[in-house]
Structures are given as C-alpha cells and as structure tokens.
Design an enzyme around this catalytic site. Sequence first.
Site, PDB file in Angstrom:
ATOM      1  CG  LEU A 154      -5.840  -2.419   4.527  1.00 29.76           C
ATOM      2  CD1 LEU A 154      -7.066  -2.577   3.666  1.00 29.76           C
ATOM      3  CD2 LEU A 154      -5.864  -3.431   5.668  1.00 29.76           C
ATOM      4  NE  ARG A 155       2.012   0.366   0.050  1.00 28.05           N
ATOM      5  CZ  ARG A 155       1.885   0.839  -1.179  1.00 28.05           C
ATOM      6  NH1 ARG A 155       2.265   0.112  -2.186  1.00 28.05           N
ATOM      7  NH2 ARG A 155       1.400   2.036  -1.389  1.00 28.05           N
ATOM      8  N   GLY A 156       0.857  -3.159   4.554  1.00 24.40           N
ATOM      9  CA  GLY A 156       1.658  -3.956   5.464  1.00 24.40           C
ATOM     10  C   GLY A 156       1.094  -5.349   5.647  1.00 24.40           C
ATOM     11  CB  THR A 161       3.885  -6.728   2.441  1.00 23.09           C
ATOM     12  OG1 THR A 161       3.416  -5.650   1.671  1.00 23.09           O
ATOM     13  CG2 THR A 161       5.277  -7.101   1.996  1.00 23.09           C
TER      14      THR A 161
END
Lengths: 619, 338
Positions: B276-278, B281
């Site tokens: 989910l980091r994408g 960000t």
Amino acid sequence: MGWGGVSQGNASNSGPPPPSSIHRGEARRGADPAAQTSEAELTAWKRVELALMALAVDPGGLKGLWLRARAGPVRDRATAALAALPLPQRRLHPGIGDEALFGGLDLTATLAAGRPVRSEGLLAQPAALVLTMAERCPAGLAARLGQALDGPGPCLIALDEGAETEEALPPALADRLALFLTLDGIAEADAPPLALDQKALAVARDRLPRLRVPATVGERLTGVALALGIPGLRAPLLALRLARVLAALRGHAGVRREDVLTAAELAFAHRARTFPEVVPEAPAPPPPDSGTEEEQSDSLDLPEELILEAVKAALPADLLDRLTTARAARALKGGTGAGEARAGHKRGRPLPSRPGKPDANHRLDLIATLRAAAPWQAVRQRALSAPGLTAQPAPPSPPGGEGRGEGEAAARRLHIRPSDLRIRRHQERSERVLIFVVDASGSAALARLAEAKGAVELLLARAYARRDHVALIAFRGPGAELILPPTRSLVQTKRRLSGLPGGGGTPLAAALRLAGETALRARSRGLTPVLALLTDGRANIALDGAAGRERAEADAAAMARGWRATGAASVVIDTASRPEAGLRRLAQTLGGVYLPLPRADAARLSTALEAALGPVQAG
Amino acid sequence: MTKTPRQPFPFSAIVGQEDMKTAMILTAIDPGIGGVLVFGDRGTGKSTAVRALAALLPPIEAVEGCPVNAPRRDLSPDWAQGVGDRMVTKPTPVVDLPLGVTEDRVVGALDIERALTRGEKAFEPGLLARANRGYLYIDEVNLLEDHIVDLLLDVAQSGENVVEREGLSIRHAARFVLVGSGNPEEGELRPQLLDRFGLSVEVTSPRDIATRVEVIKRRDAYENAYDRFMKTWAPMDAGLRNQILAARAALPKLKTPAAVLHDCAALCLALGSDGLRGELTLLRAARALAAFEGETSVKRAHLKRVAPMALSHRLRRDPLDEAGSGARVERSLAEVLP
C-alpha cells in the site's frame, strides 16, 4: 595513444611534417586553410606544455588533468612542471582512507598527549591533489574526490598507469577533469624539461576575469560536444573555461577561434563516444537573450564543422576500440556493485567486532579493542595508583608502588585487560558470476541464435532476482570475444546481447579458453564462476584459428579439461534440433551438466538450469 | 583561488529537469512523502540540484546545541550534552552520506575522544542524528555498501535510530528525507532500498542544442559573473521558498475528494504495485502538488502528474523491459484514468 602518429612524425618541431604523418594534418587543413595557425601544428610535447600551462593558470576552474602514461622520464618531466601550479601539491594513493582525506582524531598523538589531537585532512586546504595509480582508484574514493572537486579549491592530477584499455581512471573523475594527456609515443629526446614562465602565468591569471567571450563560443562548443556523442554537460563547460584560459595565455583580449579550436581538441577528443561521420547542420540561431547584444559585436565566425574537424584530427586512432572497452571498463568498475571497494579480499562484509581471543583464525580488531578499553582507563589508573588494590592482576603493568617514576609511567600506559580484546568478524558471502558462452556461429543460424538470446534473457532475469553477476562471451568465425565483463547491470547485458551478430565457424576452444580466463579473474575478486555454454554444434575451428574438425575438437576437449580442473560448475545447453553426442561428451569433460533442449523454450531452459545449478547458489 | 564562500547554484536557475525539480519541491512541502531517487547520466545536474535544494529550504527551529535538532526541549535525547534551553533557527540540515562511510559514522558510536581523555562513556552521534528533520543525501547510492544500505533501510522505516553496542544503549529520532542519486550503468539498486524512496525520477542530458546552450550559459554566468547572476536568481529562489511555505500551511486544509482516493486505488491495482506504500505516497505527492499550485482540493490532474514518479520504481520489475517501468505507468494511466 591518440596523438602517437603525429608526435612521432613531426616531433622535431621544425619545418613541415614528414609525409608519413601528414594525412591527419591534411584532413584538418583541407577543411579550412585559415585554421592553419601555429597552434594547429602542435607537437605532442608542445601540447603537453600548453595543457600544463593552462592548468597552472586556472587549476580550480579546470579541475585538473588526467595524465595517462606509464611511469618514466617523460612523465617525470611532465609532472615536474606541476610545480608551477599556485597550489601546494598533495599526493594521494588509491588506498587512502577517510581519516587522511578529511582529518580526524589522531589516535597516537591523542594517547601520547592525553588530550584530543586532531589531524587535518588533505582536503582541508585547497591543493593540487596528485593521485598516483589512478587506474586503481576505487569507486568510493572517486565519489569522494568528485565531491571535493565540485567545490571550489582543489584540482586533481590523476596519474593513470593503466596498461590495458579497461584499466582507467573511474569515469566519475574523468568526467570532471578538463584536460587529458597521454605521453605515449613521446621519446625522451623530444621532451625537453619544461620551464613554465611564472610571469606569463601570472599575467594570464590577471587577465582571465576581464576576457571577452563571444556568445557563440558556448553554443559552438555545446554543439560539437553533442555531435561527438558526449552525454554530460561538464565537457562543454570545461572546454569553455579552457578556451578562456588559452586566450588569456595567448594574450588575446577575447576568446578567438584558435583558442576554441585548441580547447575543443584538449577537452573533447578523449571523451568522444561516436565518430562524427555526418557533420551536423549549422545550429539554429541562438534564442534572443538580454545581455548578448553587446557581446554579439565581437562574435567570432567559427562554424561548428571547423571545431569538429579539429577534434577529429585529435581523436585517438583506436577510438572505436576504446569506445567498447571504455564501456566495458565502466561495467567492470561499477558493475560489481557494492562490494567492489574491497576487491582484494572480498570475503564477506565486516560485522561488528565481538569480544574474544585472537588466534590463527581470528584477527584482533585493534580499534575496537582500544575503544573497549578506553572508558576504563581512568578507573584502572586509579586502581593502580592505590596500593591496596593491586591484588587485581594487571598483566602488562608492574604492580604499583615501585617508585614514583615507574608508577607514573604505568599510569600513563594504556591498560588493556583480556576482556577488552575484540576480534574481527566477517560474513562470508561469495557471489556468483554466470559466464554465458553463446554460440553465434553460422551453424547456429539466425533463428537459433534468436532463441539462444531469448534463453539468455530469461536466465538473466533469474540472475537479476538472485543478484548474480553476469558475463557474456560470444564465439563465431575465427575466435571468441568477451562482450561483457562481469557486471550486474542487466541493461548493459541486454543491449550487448541484442547487438550480437551471427555467422562463421565454431571456435569452441577459443571460447572455452576465454571463459577460463574470465573465470580466473572473477575468482581473484572473490566471485564464484559458473559456466553456461549454449551451442548447437561441434567445434570446427582450432585454437590457432585454423579450420578442421579434429584439431578443433581436441583443442576444445583440452580447454574443457582445464575448466574442470578449476572445479567450477558448468552447464552445456544443447540447442541443436537433435541432441548432439559430441556435446554430451564435452559436458562430461567439463564435469558439468548436459541439457539437450531441442526446440527449447526459454522457460524450460531456465527451469532446467535452475535445477542443475541450484546447489551452487547454496554453497 | 580562495574566494568568499558562495551560495550554491540557485535551484530556480536549473534548466529543464522539471521532474527532478518537482519531486524535490514536493518532498520539501511534505517530508512524509519519503525521499527522492534521481537516476541518470553523469553531468546532468543531480548533485547541483540537491545542493541547491539545501539553500532553498526554509530554516527550522531547533533546540540550541541539540545533536538531533529536536523541536522541543523535552524531545532532546537525555544522553545529549551541551544542550541549551534556547531555541535557535538553523538551516534545514542536508547531510552528505559519503560512500565507504563506516557504520560508526552513520549510526554513531562511543565517543572515543571523551573516553580516551576523560574516561567517560559517552555517545557520539552519527550522521543519522545530524540528518534528523532534514535531508540525507547519498550520491552514487547504487555503489553503497550493502551493510550500510541495510542500516538505512531499518532506520528510514522506523524513523528511529537504535544503537546497542559497546555497552551503550541509545535511541534517538532519525526522521529524514532520503535523497539518492546514481548512474544506472554502474549497477542496480536493491529493490528493498528502491521502495524506501517515495519518488523516483530519471534524468537525462537534454538532447536539444538550445537547452544545452542555456545550461552552459547560466553555469558560465554563475562562475564568471556571480554577483549579477545571483541578483537575477536569488529573488526567484526566495519566491519559490515562500511558495513552499505557503503550500505547507495549506496542506492540512486541502480537501481530498473520494473520487481521487478511488482513482489512486484503481491505478495501483491496475499496475499491480506491491503493498500500500505506493498508494499512500501517490496520494501524499498529489496533495503536495495541489497545495503547491494553490488549489483547494486534489484533482485527478495532480494524480496523473505525480503517478509516474511515485509508482514507476515500485512495480514488480521486469529487468528486460527496455521501455522501462515509466512507460508502463503511462500506459496504465491512459487506461485507468482517461
């Protein structure tokens, strides 16, 4: 290397050059007779002198000189002239550490004095840094020096003694230095000692800030750099700076055409990546810009073609060779990734030291030991000076109370107990290099070659996933060629592979020999070599390049035994439409795995290879 | 040769390289985006941009003498010595992490100087402490030693540096924006480290003459007519700094419509980016961009502009795809968010 022909030809520096060396000079003259000033006829040694003078005028702006030459009297004469630089000289060697560069706590002096003594780093003062054996400069040092060069102050003289073309100054530094000189082909007799005229240098330095620079100079230099395939923008900037310096040296009020020509020659020739066959069209008129108006008045008429011709004449004769090897060198330098800095003993990364006793297998970590002992010094000294407490044994120091002088000496001594000893630890982690040997001979006709390429690409993807290094050897016609030295850069491998031509005989023996050499070099850097041979036929070219199946096979078998003797793993992938018995035998001789993969699809190949090589990875 | 210390080359005077500049400005607005990776050829102004950014960033308020630049007295670590009570204004720290740096210098270690001379066991903070609340810049990041990379990964993830060694047990805040630059020809970057950078941009040398000439001209002017050059560009930098400050202030009030959230998720799903980091960000970067442009709510257009830099390095990598992952992001963008 570049100007060898010229220098040998007219090194005597008098009269017209003898016929043997004329053709390059003529190319220049043919382009534009007006350019034929005395500067256009620079002998190699004059060129050296001019470059050194330019450097002496503006060392901080030109950033330095890459001097590629073996040690010898000629180089000594060139370096002796560096004394004219207005900066103190400091010598560096490729193994220099951070303490020496940036300064730090001088441990010895601190211990002796009992108060912190700091040492000053080499980079603290502006200096002319002389880097000896620059071809061995590790990437880490190159990056640090590069950062130092980006600031004002230092200039770098890189003495590059690289014997082979792939040994060279790291590109990160080479890119930052304006000047490049090679002393190849200059005889000692043609190189009289240089005495740079200090007065002239001072005058030039004084004149430098007031020089007029026509607006077109920057544009022309930029255009030429682009035409030569020089990617970055440092080169034209440095050339512009150099043109100023040359103009100042020659006493011009502004930068003139000959200054630009010489500057382009000196700064561009060694950076060229493409041989400019097609002379580019004259660039579009520069965009209107405030401030250029007054400069336009003394704009100089200098077509780009002319500069290009000048640089072309100075281009190294072996440019094409260099083009490939320079890239290979880059792959070699950087491609090995993080661990390369410790190339000599790449036996794993250091781990924090642990308490322990040093013995044959464990080396003492002196600094860590000192650190461990340091906090206790005050306590231990107090314990020593108090006579009642000497019951605790202190091996290196005599018991206290033997007279005041000795007691004081003991107090000043470092007190290290066995519990302080720290030993070095390393984590063993041998990396693998997959040496692909790809048959590009005529028998492996085009379709098969394409399939082999596909297979290699798939294997590359696996290699990427496991951080393997990859080397690529292709063999066809008379011999084998190392297309890509061990690297981790897949982009490069891919590019190199797709440009692989096919056709010719099958010089299997030569390929195996080259693979063996590559493996040996890889071993010396601590990598574990693995051979993957993709071929579909039997050898028919012997080692010496003669055609003939029998001798060729004997040679190939001998080479295969040689490989086996090294104990390295190997896989023979048979891509022929029907399994080839000869290849099975070859695989046996190699001591490796044989994979007949008629009509192999790349995925199957990958699985098979994975299975065959699996244990190696674990080891 | 010694001159009066100069300001670095002004940020706003950098020609072209819009992606790189945007990415850096976005991290300046919202440090939570988590860093920029700049990959490209030599001599394309990567280092110049980072050094210029340092001069551009608004100053921070920190406790006087605090080794980790703590914003309040009680946040200053207890091991720190010589910490005053006053607050001081200092420039945002931009710390260089040189290659071949030792573990000790990165995380900090026993202060050997104090130990030797005074017999005290004290902690000497490392580069991570100095970079707290600022930037940590790694040039040639792909050549960094693996064990230093591991260290950085851990700290960048947790925002805290924990030192347990030599009888010391120290922890301190280490929140910094990681800026890395490198040349892809010299080696690949480990995917784990890649993922820690919020944004990634690729820079190439400009191919057209006019741009290149402009670069040369400005650089030449900077070197040879410094005063006049700075007089032109310093106000531009100041304007940009104010814009960044305004964007920071506007950021909390910025509205994020549900449709944009949906777009974010749809795009990441289509690209199959890991984790989910994408998405996070992507959203943060889009918000920062919207704030920078003075909008009151995030729009799809913002999302589309930051998507390539926020996502291209997070895709499951196909190492043999020549087109590069940037093209894949563009493709998906065209499909998912018409």
